[in-house]
Design a protein around this motif. Structure first.
Motif, short mmCIF file in Angstrom:
data_model
loop_
_atom_site.label_atom_id
_atom_site.label_comp_id
_atom_site.label_asym_id
_atom_site.label_seq_id
_atom_site.Cartn_x
_atom_site.Cartn_y
_atom_site.Cartn_z
N ASN A 170 0.82 -1.21 0.00
CA ASN A 170 0.00 0.00 0.00
C ASN A 170 0.86 1.27 0.00
OD1 ASN A 170 -2.51 -1.41 0.17
ND2 ASN A 170 -2.03 -1.86 2.31
N ASN A 171 2.11 1.13 -0.45
CA ASN A 171 2.98 2.30 -0.49
C ASN A 171 3.82 2.26 -1.76
OD1 ASN A 171 5.20 0.50 0.02
ND2 ASN A 171 4.53 0.48 2.16
N ASN A 172 4.73 3.20 -1.89
CA ASN A 172 5.53 3.33 -3.10
C ASN A 172 6.94 2.75 -2.95
OD1 ASN A 172 3.52 4.69 -4.61
ND2 ASN A 172 3.98 6.59 -3.49
N ILE A 173 7.16 1.99 -1.93
CA ILE A 173 8.46 1.36 -1.75
C ILE A 173 8.64 0.25 -2.79
CG2 ILE A 173 9.90 0.00 -0.19
CD1 ILE A 173 8.59 1.44 2.14
N LYS A 174 9.81 0.24 -3.43
CA LYS A 174 10.11 -0.78 -4.43
C LYS A 174 11.07 -1.82 -3.84
CE LYS A 174 9.56 2.50 -8.24
NZ LYS A 174 10.22 3.21 -9.36
N LYS A 193 25.31 0.28 -7.72
CA LYS A 193 25.44 1.67 -8.18
C LYS A 193 24.09 2.26 -8.59
CE LYS A 193 28.77 1.22 -11.29
NZ LYS A 193 29.76 1.66 -12.30
N VAL A 194 23.26 1.43 -9.22
CA VAL A 194 21.94 1.90 -9.64
C VAL A 194 21.06 2.17 -8.41
CG1 VAL A 194 19.84 1.28 -10.89
CG2 VAL A 194 22.08 0.79 -11.88
N ILE A 195 21.17 1.33 -7.40
CA ILE A 195 20.43 1.56 -6.15
C ILE A 195 20.84 2.89 -5.54
CG2 ILE A 195 20.05 0.74 -3.78
CD1 ILE A 195 18.57 -0.92 -5.82
N LYS A 196 22.14 3.21 -5.60
CA LYS A 196 22.62 4.49 -5.07
C LYS A 196 21.98 5.66 -5.82
CE LYS A 196 26.63 7.51 -4.69
NZ LYS A 196 28.06 7.73 -5.01
N LYS A 197 21.92 5.57 -7.15
CA LYS A 197 21.34 6.67 -7.93
C LYS A 197 19.85 6.81 -7.65
CE LYS A 197 21.29 8.83 -12.47
NZ LYS A 197 21.83 8.82 -13.85
N LEU A 198 19.17 5.68 -7.46
CA LEU A 198 17.75 5.73 -7.10
C LEU A 198 17.56 6.43 -5.76
CD1 LEU A 198 16.65 2.14 -8.18
CD2 LEU A 198 15.85 4.28 -9.21
N GLU A 203 14.06 7.93 -4.55
CA GLU A 203 13.24 6.73 -4.72
C GLU A 203 13.42 5.85 -3.48
OE1 GLU A 203 11.23 5.47 -7.18
OE2 GLU A 203 11.32 7.34 -8.32
N GLN A 204 12.33 5.32 -2.96
CA GLN A 204 12.40 4.40 -1.84
C GLN A 204 12.48 2.97 -2.39
OE1 GLN A 204 8.78 5.91 0.35
NE2 GLN A 204 10.20 5.79 2.07
N CYS A 205 13.64 2.35 -2.23
CA CYS A 205 13.80 1.01 -2.76
C CYS A 205 14.77 0.21 -1.89
CB CYS A 205 14.30 1.04 -4.20
SG CYS A 205 15.93 1.78 -4.39
N PHE A 206 14.61 -1.12 -1.95
CA PHE A 206 15.47 -2.03 -1.21
C PHE A 206 15.86 -3.19 -2.11
CE2 PHE A 206 12.91 0.15 1.96
CZ PHE A 206 13.85 0.51 2.91
N LEU A 207 17.05 -3.71 -1.88
CA LEU A 207 17.56 -4.85 -2.64
C LEU A 207 17.91 -5.97 -1.68
CD1 LEU A 207 18.72 -6.14 -5.29
CD2 LEU A 207 20.92 -5.08 -4.66
N TYR A 208 17.36 -7.17 -1.94
CA TYR A 208 17.69 -8.36 -1.16
C TYR A 208 18.55 -9.27 -2.03
CZ TYR A 208 14.22 -6.89 2.26
OH TYR A 208 13.53 -6.18 3.20
N VAL A 209 19.75 -9.57 -1.55
CA VAL A 209 20.72 -10.36 -2.30
C VAL A 209 20.82 -11.76 -1.69
CG1 VAL A 209 23.13 -10.54 -3.05
CG2 VAL A 209 22.02 -8.28 -2.91
N TYR A 210 20.45 -12.77 -2.48
CA TYR A 210 20.53 -14.17 -2.05
C TYR A 210 21.66 -14.85 -2.81
CZ TYR A 210 15.93 -13.58 0.07
OH TYR A 210 14.88 -13.14 0.83
N GLY A 211 22.64 -15.32 -2.08
CA GLY A 211 23.74 -16.02 -2.74
C GLY A 211 25.03 -15.87 -1.96
N LEU A 333 14.08 0.78 -13.43
CA LEU A 333 13.73 0.70 -12.00
C LEU A 333 13.02 1.96 -11.52
CD1 LEU A 333 16.83 -1.08 -10.41
CD2 LEU A 333 14.84 -2.06 -11.57
N LYS A 334 13.35 3.10 -12.12
CA LYS A 334 12.74 4.35 -11.68
C LYS A 334 11.35 4.56 -12.27
CE LYS A 334 13.41 9.38 -11.63
NZ LYS A 334 12.99 9.53 -10.22
#
Length: 371
Positions: A170-174, A193-198, A203-211, A333-334
């Motif tokens: 219900n929000n704009n978080i990606k 680097k792209v997350i940094k520019k976002l 932009e409100q965004c999060f990245l989950y890294v599995y590996g 992404l944006k």
């Protein structure tokens, strides 16, 4: 040719292991009698030679016992066992290359290239098998007597991540996820680097890294250097991050930024679970999965996913460099409407598409055509 027994020889190497296990599940479900033989991947040439000498008789007997059936050999470490299969006049052998063989040979050192090309000279054209049509065409230039087989989807519907059909945000978080090995060829530094520019563009965004992998420590340090450590979560290795309770939230998209692939099964698995996929358009695999054809343009998209140009991975740890690949990924992404792309109807279409094109039945048809 009617056969009912299959011998699968493979290494514990990530993608090769999971693909080989998927082969076995699909074949077993179609009443084939399947036996798996795991060969050593650890260590250098000496360790592999020692393993071969210690296990020559037992593996040789397995090959001899299955000479009237189908023998599936996976990737380069299977070369010695291919020659054993030829020696005992095995009726049907599939030597499966789980990479962009053409690109691989271009990028290794000259001594290794000469060795592998010398071994490939003895592989019969009808035995060579690739994991994507584009990998076949790049190496063999025509389909000729070689062939390709897509890795089958063997996920269990009962283990689908629960929000697959529910858009409960219900929000704009990606929320984005990366799943795979952590080494330079996967380009995870580009994603950071792209997350940094976002973040810089609010932009409100999060990245989950599995590996896991050799670059885990460097990537963690890089995320701190970029100032995105509070937005990037390194979750470690997971046998199957798609099953219930692994993802902390329903992701908007799965990201892949590889310089080369053979057939990135993670894209198929994500689509099977209804997740939108965004991938670099490396030479083999992604365009076939996302667009359904070979030769999609470097920047294209549809309801399954989006492709962007392959970044210069040698520059991924240069925080001041932002090339064409980075710019296209940032744009996607944006600006993409992930709320719409995460709707129940879009997710259902992705699942139906994958279930048809990469199903166990489709895999069996490809196998039957090869034998």
């Amino acid at each position: 040719m009617m056969v009912d027994s299959v011998l699968i020889i493979y290494t514990p190497l990530g993608g090769v292991k999971s693909s080989s296990e998927a082969y076995g599940i699909a074949l077993s479900n179609k009443t084939y009698k399947v036996k798996h033989v795991l060969i050593s991947e650890k260590g250098g040439v000496l360790a592999k030679l020692t393993f071969l000498l210690k296990n020559f008789l037992s593996i040789g007997w397995d090959i001899f016992s299955h000479r009237k059936g189908v023998i599936i050999l996976n990737h380069f470490e299977s070369f010695p066992y291919y020659f054993i299969a030829r020696l005992v006049s095995a009726r049907k052998v599939l030597f499966v290359f789980h990479t962009d063989l053409h690109g691989y040979l271009e990028n290794i050192n000259s001594k290794k290239r000469i060795l592998i090309r010398s071994l490939l000279y003895f592989v019969r054209e009808q035995d060579a098998t690739f994991v994507s049509k584009s990998a076949l065409l790049r190496y063999a230039k025509s389909e000729s007597r070689s062939g390709y087989i897509y890795n089958p989807v063997v996920c269990n519907y009962s283990k689908h991540y629960s929000p697959v059909f529910i858009n409960n945000k219900n929000n704009n978080i990606k929320i984005f996820v990366y799943i795979g090995r952590l080494h330079q060829g996967k380009g995870v530094g580009v994603i950071l680097k792209v997350i940094k520019k976002l973040k810089s563009s609010e932009e409100q965004c999060f990245l989950y890294v599995y590996g896991s992998g050799p670059e885990l420590g460097e990537l963690k340090d890089y995320s701190k250097k970029l100032g995105v450590e509070s937005q990037v979560f390194f979750m470690g290795y997971s046998e199957n991050p798609f099953i219930e309770d692994e993802f902390p939230v329903s992701p908007d998209a799965l990201l892949l930024c590889s310089g080369f692939e053979g057939f990135p099964s993670v894209l198929v698995e994500a689509l099977f679970h209804g997740i939108y996929v965004i991938s670099s358009n490396c030479n083999t695999g992604p365009s076939e999965i996302i667009s359904g054809s070979v030769g999609a343009s470097d920047f294209s998209y549809n309801s399954n996913g989006a492709l962007f140009p392959v970044p210069d991975l040698s520059m991924q740890y240069d925080e001041d460099y932002f090339g064409e690949g980075e710019e296209h990924l940032y744009y996607i992404l944006k600006n993409f409407d992930f709320r719409q792309l995460s709707s129940s109807s879009c997710k259902k279409r992705r699942m139906d598409y994958v279930s048809e094109k990469f199903s166990q039945d489709a895999f069996i048809r490809m196998i039957d055509n090869k034998i």
